[in-house]
Write a protein that holds these residues in place. Structure first.
Motif, PDB file in Angstrom:
ATOM      1  N   GLU A 206      45.597  -6.386 -20.608  1.00 37.29           N
ATOM      2  CA  GLU A 206      44.304  -6.862 -20.129  1.00 37.29           C
ATOM      3  C   GLU A 206      43.280  -6.567 -21.205  1.00 37.29           C
ATOM      4  O   GLU A 206      43.261  -5.480 -21.764  1.00 37.29           O
ATOM      5  CB  GLU A 206      43.939  -6.161 -18.810  1.00 37.29           C
ATOM      6  N   LEU A 215      44.151  -2.101 -21.694  1.00 37.77           N
ATOM      7  CA  LEU A 215      44.908  -1.615 -20.545  1.00 37.77           C
ATOM      8  C   LEU A 215      46.278  -2.274 -20.559  1.00 37.77           C
ATOM      9  O   LEU A 215      46.396  -3.474 -20.790  1.00 37.77           O
ATOM     10  CB  LEU A 215      44.164  -1.953 -19.247  1.00 37.77           C
ATOM     11  N   GLU A 216      47.322  -1.495 -20.335  1.00 39.33           N
ATOM     12  CA  GLU A 216      48.680  -2.016 -20.361  1.00 39.33           C
ATOM     13  C   GLU A 216      49.314  -1.828 -18.990  1.00 39.33           C
ATOM     14  O   GLU A 216      49.101  -0.823 -18.336  1.00 39.33           O
ATOM     15  CB  GLU A 216      49.523  -1.259 -21.401  1.00 39.33           C
ATOM     16  N   ARG A 217      50.099  -2.800 -18.576  1.00 44.52           N
ATOM     17  CA  ARG A 217      50.830  -2.687 -17.309  1.00 44.52           C
ATOM     18  C   ARG A 217      52.297  -2.987 -17.602  1.00 44.52           C
ATOM     19  O   ARG A 217      52.634  -4.031 -18.149  1.00 44.52           O
ATOM     20  CB  ARG A 217      50.277  -3.678 -16.285  1.00 44.52           C
ATOM     21  N   ARG A 218      53.175  -2.042 -17.247  1.00 45.20           N
ATOM     22  CA  ARG A 218      54.611  -2.216 -17.488  1.00 45.20           C
ATOM     23  C   ARG A 218      55.286  -2.569 -16.165  1.00 45.20           C
ATOM     24  O   ARG A 218      55.167  -1.828 -15.181  1.00 45.20           O
ATOM     25  CB  ARG A 218      55.215  -0.945 -18.079  1.00 45.20           C
ATOM     26  N   LEU A 219      55.986  -3.696 -16.123  1.00 42.18           N
ATOM     27  CA  LEU A 219      56.666  -4.147 -14.910  1.00 42.18           C
ATOM     28  C   LEU A 219      58.166  -4.223 -15.172  1.00 42.18           C
ATOM     29  O   LEU A 219      58.622  -4.932 -16.075  1.00 42.18           O
ATOM     30  CB  LEU A 219      56.147  -5.519 -14.479  1.00 42.18           C
ATOM     31  N   ASP A 223      60.539  -5.870 -10.388  1.00 47.04           N
ATOM     32  CA  ASP A 223      59.212  -5.658  -9.789  1.00 47.04           C
ATOM     33  C   ASP A 223      58.654  -6.976  -9.225  1.00 47.04           C
ATOM     34  O   ASP A 223      58.542  -7.970  -9.953  1.00 47.04           O
ATOM     35  CB  ASP A 223      58.261  -5.101 -10.855  1.00 47.04           C
ATOM     36  N   ASP A 225      55.699  -7.781  -8.561  1.00 44.08           N
ATOM     37  CA  ASP A 225      54.409  -8.130  -9.177  1.00 44.08           C
ATOM     38  C   ASP A 225      54.562  -9.102 -10.346  1.00 44.08           C
ATOM     39  O   ASP A 225      53.594  -9.730 -10.768  1.00 44.08           O
ATOM     40  CB  ASP A 225      53.693  -6.872  -9.674  1.00 44.08           C
ATOM     41  N   ARG A 229      51.705 -11.941 -11.547  1.00 49.15           N
ATOM     42  CA  ARG A 229      50.855 -11.697 -12.721  1.00 49.15           C
ATOM     43  C   ARG A 229      51.139 -12.624 -13.894  1.00 49.15           C
ATOM     44  O   ARG A 229      50.350 -12.691 -14.826  1.00 49.15           O
ATOM     45  CB  ARG A 229      50.996 -10.237 -13.166  1.00 49.15           C
TER      46      ARG A 229
END
Length: 550
Positions: A206, A215-219, A223, A225, A229
């Motif tokens: 993001e 900002l990092e998001r690990r899926l 998952d 999500d 996303r």
């Protein structure tokens, strides 16, 4: 009475401490074509390494801070890197030495020298432009030195070429096998992040506030999500491409990586921070620690207990208030300690190193010790030259660093005779640090130096620095030559062939004959007329000889 068995010899705590320090070191330089984003990536690596709190912009607007690695005023004005420096920081239990190099092609010789001190190289590629001339040129230097190459394909947040096409270009044109560590999901304004190839996790990014960590998001693969996303068609396309890579690509082999035959590839965007942290994490696991270096005594192991290192760069006036001169020394073996006495291989003198400095761009602090892979700064009162070896214990001398053939030549005139002392000081110091090569006319009555450079900007920087750092104005008079060749065998070999035509004979700073030609045609003509005369485009490496001063 039965005596106890002899105990094993106790381990040497100094050797264990040295081995542990070497295993934690990682040292690398970034190579790229101008405008591929090298300075931006450098800043973001420092940001994620915790070395700075906010990343700068190459051309800062408003309240944005300037970049750390570009410290010279002219760099800030033009938004380019024209000097090399060192940035050391700790990250995830490792000590990283980032050797920042000039991005402008006119300063490629400074980059060659810096690569002599690097254990790894990061090749930065613009996703829209692919491989560019300067990148190819610097890649060849890395290949010559067998330096491991990590590829970062940058600017994925902008419209660019297909990832498979970029990988194919690297493999076909450079003969370098690739192993993508991650794979991009979309590109341009639809760039969503990357797939971690080893875990199959999605790493989504993001956009963050300018200059801050994103900002990092690990899926994980299962998952729910993931579907929310990332658009289904983007993820499906990325997974299909990754499947093709798995089927056709090389396997990950660390031996091949360290031999410079296989390049781990990363996708991201330094400007928006996409992919910088994953790159840094993976790099630490894949890069080689400090390695043995060639010397006149054979390869020198970094675990050799005695200290040794070599000077790969000199820089004058990094701190204009003190008119200082700094020698950049790459530590190659043993532990360096403040106030230690070392031998200077070229002169045989013993020197006490009383104020060694840890470098961070323009900022410095006194350092107590350093280990192989580290770079330290030493005050240089005119004693050190590029390529000099410093050592303790038995004598060792590392391979020198060659000078490459310049392509632009000009008389440097001093229009103010009363300022000759400052003019001479400036020319000598700028030649010492390799800002430009300096040649001299064979006629001793012609005292003005001839500047020899790879690109025009080098000459402009010399004039700028003479005026701003030494208070001397100067005038350039171009010479109509474009090719330089050193004579093998020196002056005796040159005198043996008699008078030469269509070239000019000059002396370099080590009093060696150099022939200047207007063009390649004149060079080939002379070689046909005098086949016994051996000429070289790279200057022979010098050892044990003091250079000529103006």
């Amino acid at each position: 009475m039965i005596s106890p068995p002899p105990s094993a010899s106790a381990p040497d705590p100094d050797a264990a401490a040295l081995a542990e320090a070497v295993s934690r070191r990682r040292n690398f330089a970034i190579i790229s074509h101008p405008d591929a984003g090298k300075t931006t990536l450098t800043e973001k690596l420092l940001l994620y390494g915790g070395a700075i709190q906010q990343a700068g912009a190459v051309k800062a607007k408003g309240e944005q801070r300037k970049v750390t690695s570009d410290w010279m005023e002219l760099e800030k004005q033009r938004g380019i890197s024209i000097t090399s420096t060192v940035l050391q920081f700790d990250y995830a239990g490792s000590t990283i030495n980032l050797l920042d190099t000039p991005g402008h092609q006119d300063f490629s010789e400074d980059t060659y020298r810096t690569l002599a001190a690097a254990d790894n190289a990061v090749m930065l590629v613009d996703a829209a432009k692919g491989l560019e001339p300067q990148t190819r040129k610097l890649f060849e230097v890395c290949r010559m030195r067998r330096i491991p190459i990590f590829t970062f394909i940058n600017k994925m947040d902008r419209p660019g070429r297909e990832p498979l096409e970029l990988i194919d270009e690297i493999e076909q044109e450079l003969g370098l096998a690739c192993w993508p560590v991650n794979w991009p999901i979309g590109s341009g304004d639809r760039f969503r992040g990357v797939i971690d190839r080893r875990s199959q996790d999605l790493l989504l990014f993001e956009r963050a506030e300018r200059g801050r960590q994103s900002l990092e998001r690990r899926l994980a693969p299962g998952d729910p999500d993931r579907a929310q996303r990332v658009e289904a068609e983007l993820l499906e396309q990325a997974l299909e491409e990754l499947e093709l890579v798995e089927g056709a690509g090389a396997a990950l082999d660390l031996e091949r990586v360290h031999a410079g035959e296989l390049s781990p590839v990363f996708f991201g965007s330094a400007m928006t921070n996409f992919g910088v942290r994953p790159f840094l994490d993976a790099f630490l696991g894949l890069a080689q620690p400090p390695v043995a270096r060639e010397s006149d005594q054979g390869p020198v192991d970094p675990l050799r207990p005695e200290f040794s290192g070599f000077v790969f760069k000199l820089q004058a006036n990094m701190d204009p208030r003190h008119r200082d001169r700094v020698a950049f020394v790459r530590v190659c073996s043993g532990r360096f300690e403040k106030d230690m006495n070392v031998r200077h291989a070229r002169s045989g003198r013993t020197i006490r190193l009383s104020r060694p400095q840890k470098l961070f761009g323009q900022d410095r602090e006194v350092v107590d010790d350093a280990y192989p892979g580290d770079v330290i700064g030493l005050n240089n009162p005119g004693m050190f030259a590029i390529g000099d070896t410093l050592y303790t214990g038995s004598r060792v001398e590392y391979e020198g660093i060659p000078c490459f053939s310049p392509e632009i030549f000009a008389w440097l005139r001093n229009p103010n005779p009363s300022a000759f002392k400052s003019f001479r000081k400036g020319v000598n110091e700028l030649r010492e640090e390799g800002a430009v090569q300096v040649l001299y006319d064979t006629d001793p009555s012609k005292r003005d130096p001839i500047l020899a450079a790879v690109g025009q900007l080098q000459l402009e920087v010399v004039q700028y620095r003479l005026e701003n750092e030494y208070g001397v104005t100067s005038r350039l008079e171009p010479l109509e030559f474009s090719v330089a060749r050193w004579v093998s065998g020196g002056w005796p070999a040159l005198e043996s062939v008699g008078r030469l035509f269509n070239c000019k004979t000059v002396r370099d700073a080590w009093d060696r004959p150099v022939l200047l030609f207007r063009n390649d045609w004149n060079l080939h003509q002379l070689q046909e007329d005098h086949p016994q005369l051996e000429l070289h485009g790279v200057a022979p490496v010098v050892s044990g000889v003091e250079p000529i001063a103006l």
